[in-house]
Motif scaffolding. Sequence first.
Motif, PDB file in Angstrom:
ATOM      1  N   ILE A 132     -36.708 -15.297  -7.722  1.00  0.00           N
ATOM      2  CA  ILE A 132     -35.987 -15.975  -6.547  1.00  0.00           C
ATOM      3  C   ILE A 132     -34.781 -15.502  -7.544  1.00  0.00           C
ATOM      4  N   VAL A 133     -33.792 -15.586  -6.605  1.00  0.00           N
ATOM      5  CA  VAL A 133     -32.237 -14.676  -5.926  1.00  0.00           C
ATOM      6  C   VAL A 133     -31.419 -15.676  -6.055  1.00  0.00           C
ATOM      7  N   SER A 134     -30.302 -15.502  -6.259  1.00  0.00           N
ATOM      8  CA  SER A 134     -28.894 -15.908  -5.810  1.00  0.00           C
ATOM      9  C   SER A 134     -27.807 -15.003  -5.160  1.00  0.00           C
ATOM     10  N   PHE A 135     -26.741 -16.157  -4.368  1.00  0.00           N
ATOM     11  CA  PHE A 135     -26.408 -14.918  -3.425  1.00  0.00           C
ATOM     12  C   PHE A 135     -24.343 -15.603  -3.985  1.00  0.00           C
ATOM     13  N   THR A 136     -23.783 -14.084  -3.864  1.00  0.00           N
ATOM     14  CA  THR A 136     -22.448 -14.527  -4.577  1.00  0.00           C
ATOM     15  C   THR A 136     -21.536 -13.865  -3.161  1.00  0.00           C
ATOM     16  N   TYR A 137     -20.196 -14.964  -2.619  1.00  0.00           N
ATOM     17  CA  TYR A 137     -19.780 -13.879  -1.754  1.00  0.00           C
ATOM     18  C   TYR A 137     -19.119 -12.958  -2.158  1.00  0.00           C
ATOM     19  N   LYS A 138     -18.653 -12.262  -1.246  1.00  0.00           N
ATOM     20  CA  LYS A 138     -17.614 -11.035  -2.159  1.00  0.00           C
ATOM     21  C   LYS A 138     -16.712 -10.788  -0.544  1.00  0.00           C
ATOM     22  N   ASP A 139     -17.183 -10.724   0.191  1.00  0.00           N
ATOM     23  CA  ASP A 139     -15.951  -9.800   1.675  1.00  0.00           C
ATOM     24  C   ASP A 139     -16.326 -10.652   3.063  1.00  0.00           C
ATOM     25  N   ASN A 140     -15.166 -10.403   3.493  1.00  0.00           N
ATOM     26  CA  ASN A 140     -15.837 -10.560   4.902  1.00  0.00           C
ATOM     27  C   ASN A 140     -14.776  -8.920   6.067  1.00  0.00           C
ATOM     28  N   ASN A 141     -15.852  -8.777   6.626  1.00  0.00           N
ATOM     29  CA  ASN A 141     -15.354  -7.422   7.509  1.00  0.00           C
ATOM     30  C   ASN A 141     -13.673  -7.622   8.851  1.00  0.00           C
ATOM     31  N   GLY A 142     -13.243  -9.228   8.654  1.00  0.00           N
ATOM     32  CA  GLY A 142     -11.873  -9.160   9.301  1.00  0.00           C
ATOM     33  C   GLY A 142     -11.810 -10.059  10.812  1.00  0.00           C
ATOM     34  N   SER A 143     -12.821 -10.780  10.209  1.00  0.00           N
ATOM     35  CA  SER A 143     -13.457 -11.624  11.197  1.00  0.00           C
ATOM     36  C   SER A 143     -12.117 -12.932  11.491  1.00  0.00           C
ATOM     37  N   THR A 144     -11.890 -13.424  12.567  1.00  0.00           N
ATOM     38  CA  THR A 144     -10.765 -14.167  12.739  1.00  0.00           C
ATOM     39  C   THR A 144     -11.207 -15.762  11.932  1.00  0.00           C
ATOM     40  N   PRO A 145     -10.794 -16.810  11.953  1.00  0.00           N
ATOM     41  CA  PRO A 145     -11.530 -18.055  11.116  1.00  0.00           C
ATOM     42  C   PRO A 145     -12.261 -18.643  12.674  1.00  0.00           C
ATOM     43  N   THR A 146     -12.032 -18.392  13.906  1.00  0.00           N
ATOM     44  CA  THR A 146     -12.979 -18.863  15.127  1.00  0.00           C
ATOM     45  C   THR A 146     -14.158 -18.298  14.818  1.00  0.00           C
ATOM     46  N   THR A 147     -14.031 -17.025  14.530  1.00  0.00           N
ATOM     47  CA  THR A 147     -16.016 -16.557  14.506  1.00  0.00           C
ATOM     48  C   THR A 147     -16.735 -16.193  13.554  1.00  0.00           C
ATOM     49  N   ALA A 148     -15.698 -16.220  11.952  1.00  0.00           N
ATOM     50  CA  ALA A 148     -15.563 -16.806  10.753  1.00  0.00           C
ATOM     51  C   ALA A 148     -16.664 -17.984  11.069  1.00  0.00           C
ATOM     52  N   SER A 149     -16.101 -18.894  11.957  1.00  0.00           N
ATOM     53  CA  SER A 149     -16.927 -20.162  11.436  1.00  0.00           C
ATOM     54  C   SER A 149     -18.371 -20.092  12.485  1.00  0.00           C
ATOM     55  N   PHE A 150     -18.777 -19.250  13.099  1.00  0.00           N
ATOM     56  CA  PHE A 150     -20.226 -19.309  13.535  1.00  0.00           C
ATOM     57  C   PHE A 150     -21.158 -19.616  12.179  1.00  0.00           C
ATOM     58  N   SER A 151     -20.426 -18.634  11.824  1.00  0.00           N
ATOM     59  CA  SER A 151     -21.768 -18.256  10.584  1.00  0.00           C
ATOM     60  C   SER A 151     -21.283 -19.203   8.918  1.00  0.00           C
ATOM     61  N   GLN A 152     -20.471 -20.180   9.308  1.00  0.00           N
ATOM     62  CA  GLN A 152     -20.527 -20.907   8.191  1.00  0.00           C
ATOM     63  C   GLN A 152     -21.120 -22.322   7.736  1.00  0.00           C
TER      64      GLN A 152
END
Length: 401
Positions: free
Chosen positions: A331-351
């Motif tokens: 059993i695992v958990s995931f903690t968000y750390k960073d992104n490769n510089g996506s625009t808000p629109t691109t980031a919404s594709f995986s929101q």
Amino acid sequence: MKKNQYEKRGIFAICILLTLIFACKRAEFNNILGSSGSEVEQRKAEAPFQLLGAKQVAFKIKTYASVLPNFRPTADSAFQILSTVISSKEFQDSIAKYSFPCSNGESGSPCIVPSRFTINKCIGGSIAGTTVYDDFLVDDTVKLDVKIIENTSPTPSSYGFASKCFNTINTYSYWLTNNRTLPLSEEYAIHLAHEYAHIVGYVHPSVASGLDVPNRVGSIVRNILWKWHLEALQTTALHTVLLTEPKYRFLAVNPPAMPQTAGFNAILQSDITTTNTAGRSYNHFYLDFNPPSTQRKSGSNIVVGVTTAASSYWIEYNYYEMQWVNSTTGIVSFTYKDNNGSTPTTASFSQNLRTFLESHTFKIDYSENVLNVGKVMGKLTCVEDPSKVFYGQFESSWSNW
């Protein structure tokens, strides 16, 4: 009174006979797919009728000709798989849910031989899924002529063809390779189901693929095979190999070819809708459990990648720290750390995917049985809501399908 007693005994005897028939068929299919875990087998034994449809059909090879020298065993296996799937309760229930436009029906005179297929497929302005089911299972045994032929086109797109009333399925050899999503025998069985829909009198109408009988039948067969593979996943903690063994580096998910469970699919479809609305297509997502140091940021140890396409591919990288909540049970958990510089629109594709990963814990399992050449299946089950499960294939390198 005696008559009722005899009737009850007769019904009981029939049930016993059907149980034995089912047990033989299921055992045969398990041999094709590979053995599954004892827990799954025990559960299935307690519900022996779950795959037994109202009718049974056996697809058999009548004549065989192939430009591929060693394909016959794969073809034999595919015909067994096709028989099991089309005879299953899953297929009966799935196809019955659909209603198709009348343009799916082949026009012109009915078949002379065979003449048992439904002639007037369109009733009340549509073709019922039950009509398709009846056409597929009108005979107890279906014998087909198999021809594996070459396609000389420099850019072939068709997998093969078949014609109404003629029990011949022609298949082009170029795509019959062992690098497909499912084992080749199952991919060929899906193709056979599609082409048999043409034989019993269905064509491709000028409508969306979801309302296309041959395409929908093929999709249903694919979904059932994925469902059965998912049920056969063995429970194995990955903590000893997941972050170090190269063959388990990527858990790759290809939504079109890997139907997901309903709970997770709702999450995934939300992201796909957002992507499509922005004029892009959603292709894949993956979890990279062992990225090189150059692909790690802000203390992350895994990367979640999402690929979309318009005129060119775009891969969005999201960096996470995966922590073991329980390394014994996986059993695992995931903690968000960073992104490769996506625009808000691109980031919404995986929101929605990212929100799902960040707000739950997950149990990671995989199958030790090889699903396809060099690949095994893996799945992540949400601990807080086990109805939300996503699964894909573990791969040693990113194939970017």
